[in-house]
Motif scaffolding. Structure first.
Motif, PDB file in Angstrom:
ATOM      1  N   ASN A  98       7.410  16.148  -0.928  1.00 45.93           N
ATOM      2  CA  ASN A  98       6.760  15.947  -2.233  1.00 45.93           C
ATOM      3  C   ASN A  98       5.714  14.847  -2.201  1.00 45.93           C
ATOM      4  O   ASN A  98       5.613  14.025  -3.108  1.00 45.93           O
ATOM      5  CB  ASN A  98       7.807  15.625  -3.314  1.00 45.93           C
ATOM      6  CG  ASN A  98       8.745  16.786  -3.585  1.00 45.93           C
ATOM      7  OD1 ASN A  98       8.707  17.788  -2.877  1.00 45.93           O
ATOM      8  ND2 ASN A  98       9.602  16.657  -4.574  1.00 45.93           N
ATOM      9  N   GLY A  99       4.937  14.822  -1.115  1.00 54.67           N
ATOM     10  CA  GLY A  99       3.840  13.855  -1.042  1.00 54.67           C
ATOM     11  C   GLY A  99       4.162  12.588  -0.285  1.00 54.67           C
ATOM     12  O   GLY A  99       3.275  11.745  -0.119  1.00 54.67           O
ATOM     13  N   TYR A 100       5.377  12.432   0.213  1.00 53.90           N
ATOM     14  CA  TYR A 100       5.741  11.266   1.028  1.00 53.90           C
ATOM     15  C   TYR A 100       5.744  11.725   2.490  1.00 53.90           C
ATOM     16  O   TYR A 100       6.715  12.292   2.991  1.00 53.90           O
ATOM     17  CB  TYR A 100       7.088  10.704   0.582  1.00 53.90           C
ATOM     18  CG  TYR A 100       6.975  10.047  -0.779  1.00 53.90           C
ATOM     19  CD1 TYR A 100       6.679   8.696  -0.897  1.00 53.90           C
ATOM     20  CD2 TYR A 100       7.094  10.792  -1.947  1.00 53.90           C
ATOM     21  CE1 TYR A 100       6.529   8.098  -2.138  1.00 53.90           C
ATOM     22  CE2 TYR A 100       6.946  10.210  -3.200  1.00 53.90           C
ATOM     23  CZ  TYR A 100       6.661   8.861  -3.288  1.00 53.90           C
ATOM     24  OH  TYR A 100       6.507   8.280  -4.528  1.00 53.90           O
ATOM     25  N   ILE A 101       4.623  11.493   3.160  1.00 56.16           N
ATOM     26  CA  ILE A 101       4.322  12.122   4.437  1.00 56.16           C
ATOM     27  C   ILE A 101       5.352  11.781   5.511  1.00 56.16           C
ATOM     28  O   ILE A 101       5.639  12.596   6.394  1.00 56.16           O
ATOM     29  CB  ILE A 101       2.907  11.708   4.915  1.00 56.16           C
ATOM     30  CG1 ILE A 101       1.867  11.891   3.787  1.00 56.16           C
ATOM     31  CG2 ILE A 101       2.499  12.507   6.137  1.00 56.16           C
ATOM     32  CD1 ILE A 101       1.768  13.276   3.244  1.00 56.16           C
ATOM     33  N   SER A 102       5.917  10.572   5.452  1.00 52.33           N
ATOM     34  CA  SER A 102       6.888  10.158   6.475  1.00 52.33           C
ATOM     35  C   SER A 102       8.078  11.099   6.559  1.00 52.33           C
ATOM     36  O   SER A 102       8.714  11.214   7.616  1.00 52.33           O
ATOM     37  CB  SER A 102       7.392   8.743   6.169  1.00 52.33           C
ATOM     38  OG  SER A 102       8.106   8.713   4.933  1.00 52.33           O
ATOM     39  N   CYS A 110       0.801  -1.231   0.000  1.00 58.48           N
ATOM     40  CA  CYS A 110       0.000   0.000   0.000  1.00 58.48           C
ATOM     41  C   CYS A 110       0.828   1.273   0.000  1.00 58.48           C
ATOM     42  O   CYS A 110       0.399   2.279  -0.560  1.00 58.48           O
ATOM     43  CB  CYS A 110      -0.908   0.022   1.222  1.00 58.48           C
ATOM     44  SG  CYS A 110      -2.261  -1.151   1.140  1.00 58.48           S
ATOM     45  N   SER A 111       1.970   1.251   0.676  1.00 52.63           N
ATOM     46  CA  SER A 111       2.690   2.511   0.864  1.00 52.63           C
ATOM     47  C   SER A 111       4.181   2.326   0.635  1.00 52.63           C
ATOM     48  O   SER A 111       4.721   1.231   0.792  1.00 52.63           O
ATOM     49  CB  SER A 111       2.449   3.065   2.272  1.00 52.63           C
ATOM     50  OG  SER A 111       2.894   2.142   3.242  1.00 52.63           O
ATOM     51  N   GLY A 153       2.317   7.541  -0.922  1.00 52.50           N
ATOM     52  CA  GLY A 153       3.067   8.408  -0.018  1.00 52.50           C
ATOM     53  C   GLY A 153       2.378   8.655   1.308  1.00 52.50           C
ATOM     54  O   GLY A 153       2.960   9.242   2.219  1.00 52.50           O
ATOM     55  N   TRP A 154       1.125   8.193   1.415  1.00 53.39           N
ATOM     56  CA  TRP A 154       0.361   8.480   2.628  1.00 53.39           C
ATOM     57  C   TRP A 154       0.910   7.707   3.824  1.00 53.39           C
ATOM     58  O   TRP A 154       1.262   6.540   3.735  1.00 53.39           O
ATOM     59  CB  TRP A 154      -1.113   8.139   2.447  1.00 53.39           C
ATOM     60  CG  TRP A 154      -1.864   8.206   3.748  1.00 53.39           C
ATOM     61  CD1 TRP A 154      -2.316   7.174   4.517  1.00 53.39           C
ATOM     62  CD2 TRP A 154      -2.209   9.404   4.457  1.00 53.39           C
ATOM     63  NE1 TRP A 154      -2.919   7.642   5.651  1.00 53.39           N
ATOM     64  CE2 TRP A 154      -2.872   9.010   5.648  1.00 53.39           C
ATOM     65  CE3 TRP A 154      -2.009  10.767   4.205  1.00 53.39           C
ATOM     66  CZ2 TRP A 154      -3.341   9.938   6.575  1.00 53.39           C
ATOM     67  CZ3 TRP A 154      -2.481  11.679   5.137  1.00 53.39           C
ATOM     68  CH2 TRP A 154      -3.142  11.267   6.297  1.00 53.39           C
ATOM     69  N   ARG A 155       0.968   8.369   4.947  1.00 56.90           N
ATOM     70  CA  ARG A 155       1.272   7.747   6.232  1.00 56.90           C
ATOM     71  C   ARG A 155       0.592   8.569   7.308  1.00 56.90           C
ATOM     72  O   ARG A 155       0.562   9.797   7.224  1.00 56.90           O
ATOM     73  CB  ARG A 155       2.780   7.707   6.492  1.00 56.90           C
ATOM     74  CG  ARG A 155       3.166   6.936   7.754  1.00 56.90           C
ATOM     75  CD  ARG A 155       4.683   6.960   7.969  1.00 56.90           C
ATOM     76  NE  ARG A 155       5.084   6.086   9.065  1.00 56.90           N
ATOM     77  CZ  ARG A 155       5.095   6.453  10.346  1.00 56.90           C
ATOM     78  NH1 ARG A 155       4.713   7.689  10.686  1.00 56.90           N
ATOM     79  NH2 ARG A 155       5.481   5.596  11.271  1.00 56.90           N
ATOM     80  N   ASP A 156       0.034   7.911   8.306  1.00 55.71           N
ATOM     81  CA  ASP A 156      -0.654   8.630   9.378  1.00 55.71           C
ATOM     82  C   ASP A 156       0.305   9.651  10.002  1.00 55.71           C
ATOM     83  O   ASP A 156       1.385   9.278  10.469  1.00 55.71           O
ATOM     84  CB  ASP A 156      -1.139   7.648  10.442  1.00 55.71           C
ATOM     85  CG  ASP A 156      -2.049   8.317  11.455  1.00 55.71           C
ATOM     86  OD1 ASP A 156      -1.617   9.320  12.064  1.00 55.71           O
ATOM     87  OD2 ASP A 156      -3.182   7.860  11.657  1.00 55.71           O
TER      88      ASP A 156
END
Length: 619
Positions: free
Chosen positions: A347-351, A112-113, A240-243
């Motif tokens: 750039n969209g990679y939240i981590s 997923c990520s 790129g999503w991460r809580d």
């Protein structure tokens, strides 16, 4: 004749397209987020009994650390030079809940990520392709979740998961971490923003603080977060999503000027117990106009880097750690920092935002870390940004606006003013319209007009994109040597209100102009200005850490000093009459360009071209 005109128009159009294509491709290739090189959507599970990977120690931060080194041992019976190890957090690789932006009815099973970082399996061991064995070290920070390490074959473009490690975790993954100080809306207010894993239904956030050595009081904190649907596009909305956890901000008010305070962040859990951060300290702002030694740091485009060599960041943000480390070394001689856009380059990679706040924590926890909005924070098509580019990776400003406090009336419109003693700062947001007639233009004029120059003689304008002057190669190809439409509206305001200096990032180098108005140098001096300066000095300070930008071969007549290197600017005001400007390289901290301004209040009041107050002949 008509056909010739049409052919000429076509040729001009094709030339423009070719120049734009070269410009876009040159910036895209070097602006590429390293994690975006991984084709996560193509990843397949190909677990093998002949491959293994193990990580230790299993529990990190047993002594309260928020960062620790992890040893990873791997074996692979069919090794290859393009094998790589990804660090995943959360640790579980579960494809059952993958978010699909285009809602395809059929999709292959995939991860997923993206990982939070990666290294090639042969890192520091060129024999790995022959032996299939290696031991790699990763430096991890506390990011509110557990970690696993995955061994892939097939390179970054066709990844095949062949082994996955045991899970490891921090002893307290939800701990309050990475405080960021910022000035509040009044001079005697400091804000503290930090990140934790606790929402308000689990724990109540607050800051315990007070004068050094005195009884401590407590101030409550507000809590913000966001979800995947707050993102504007991919990768922020997909791989790129991460809580992001929870961001808390507390307002420490009624501070005594120029005084040392201690503070620590806390959370009261539902069972009545407390979770604490470590203790920090800061010095409060001087009263506006107060004469004291005041030292300001300004730079842009620093980004983040990995001390463990992950993610090939040496190619992406090669100067970032040098800039960070120089500021840390000189922190006792710094009062406030301005990072004018392009902060983390996530750039969209939240981590990557956690990793950026961890990198700057020694600075941002000690002095106010004031930020501006750049294209890599804000820009996304159809999101209200002035530029319809993909530069934010789908973040569309949400991360910067939530992770960092600024004293703006509306944090979605990232323009604001702030005072520090004898300085008055007007911070613009170049990712929103600044042209005459716009809401931001009205703010800029009000900000410049509101300062009392007798008390605060040093008037500074700052923005991300170069709204003034730059000898950048690509600006040169456009023929403007500025952001298009940049100074058309604003130069008359700079001149009218006698702005001392205007600072910019975006262009990744250093350059200083003469005092200038309407493309003309208005003062022959280059290093020691005295009396009325007559114009604004424009400074590009975008060499904070990201890949460097080439200069145009054109010798611009208004440019006094250029440097193709990483660095930052330091302003030191000794009193209301004397200011020292220094440009320092990040690699050694030495001064490579400098000038002074020496003047009295009457020199600020003096009439200059297009900057004269109205007079009357009446007696």
């Amino acid at each position: 004749m008509k056909k010739k005109n049409i052919l000429l128009m076509i040729m001009v159009f094709l030339l423009f397209v070719s120049i734009f294509t070269i410009y876009a491709s040159a910036h895209t290739s070097v602006d590429e987020q390293p994690l975006s090189k991984i084709a996560v959507h193509k990843a397949i599970f190909a677990l093998r009994d002949s491959a293994a990977i193990r990580a230790y120690p299993p529990v990190l931060g047993l002594k309260g650390e928020d960062t620790q080194w992890v040893h990873v041992e791997l074996e692979h019976s069919e090794p290859s030079e393009d094998d790589w190890v990804g660090v995943f957090s959360p640790a579980k690789l579960n494809a059952s809940s993958c978010y699909e932006e285009n809602d395809r009815k059929e999709q292959p099973p995939y991860i997923c990520s993206a990982p939070i970082k990666y290294k090639y399996a042969n890192y520091s061991n060129p024999l790995y392709p022959k032996t299939g064995k290696n031991s790699i070290k990763f430096q991890l920070i506390n990011q509110r979740a557990d970690f696993s390490f995955a061994l892939f074959s097939g390179g970054l473009s066709n990844p095949k998961l062949v082994a996955i490690s045991n899970y490891i975790t921090f002893a307290n993954p939800k701990a309050p971490l990475y405080p960021r100080l910022a000035q509040g809306k009044s001079w005697n207010e400091m804000t503290v923003t930090w990140t934790s894993g606790y929402n308000i239904d689990r724990a109540v956030p607050f800051v315990e603080w007070g004068l050094w050595g005195q009884p401590q009081g407590r101030s409550p904190a507000g809590t913000l977060t966001f979800n995947r649907n707050s993102m504007c596009g991919s990768p922020a909305r997909t791989v790129g999503w991460r809580d992001p956890g929870f961001m808390h901000t507390s307002f420490l008010k009624d501070l005594w000027p120029n005084s040392k305070y201690t503070y620590k962040m806390g959370h009261i859990l539902s069972n009545g117990s407390y979770v604490w951060s470590k203790m920090y300290s800061f010095k409060s702002s001087p009263f506006p106009g107060q004469e004291s030694l005041q030292r300001i740091i300004i730079f842009g485009d620093m980004g983040k880097a990995e001390r463990d060599g992950s993610n090939e960041y040496s190619d992406y943000q090669p100067g970032s750690l040098n800039t960070t480390d120089q500021l840390i070394r000189d922190l006792k001689n710094i009062d406030i920092v301005f990072h004018i856009g392009d902060l983390a380059y996530a750039n969209g990679y939240i981590s990557q935002w956690d990793q950026f706040t961890a990198q700057v924590e020694p600075i941002a926890s000690t002095v106010p870390y004031m930020v501006a909005s750049g294209n890599h924070e804000r820009d996304w098509p159809g999101s209200g940004s002035f530029y319809d580019t993909l530069d934010s990776g789908g973040e569309c400003g949400v991360l910067a606006e939530t992770m960092f406090y600024v004293p703006a009336e509306n944090r979605a419109k990232y323009w604001y003013s702030t005072d520090y003693g004898m300085f008055h700062f007007c911070i613009a947001d170049t990712e929103h319209d600044w042209r005459e007639g716009s809401e931001q233009y009205a703010f800029i004029e009000k900000c410049l007009a509101s300062v009392d120059r007798q008390k605060q003689p040093w008037l500074i304008f700052a923005a991300h994109r170069v709204l003034g002057y730059s000898s950048d190669k690509w600006y040169g190809l456009e023929g403007s040597f500025e952001e298009p439409m940049g100074r058309d509206s604003l130069q008359k305001l700079w001149q009218k209100y006698k702005v001392d200096m205007a600072f910019y990032g975006h262009v990744h180098n250093y350059e200083r102009t003469c005092p200038i108005y309407q493309n003309q140098c208005v003062n022959p001096e280059t290093s020691s200005y005295s009396g009325t300066v007559n114009g604004t000095i424009h400074v590009v300070a975008g060499g904070g850490g990201s890949h460097l930008s080439e200069f145009s071969p054109v010798n611009t007549k208004w440019s006094i000093y250029k440097d193709y290197d990483f660095g930052f600017v330091k302003l030191t005001a000794f009193n209301r009459s004397f200011l020292l400007f220094e440009y320092k390289k990040s690699r050694d901290g030495n001064v490579y360009d400098s000038f002074t301004i020496s003047r009295d209040y009457r020199d600020v009041l003096a009439c200059v071209h297009d900057g004269c107050e109205a007079t009357s002949l009446a007696s």
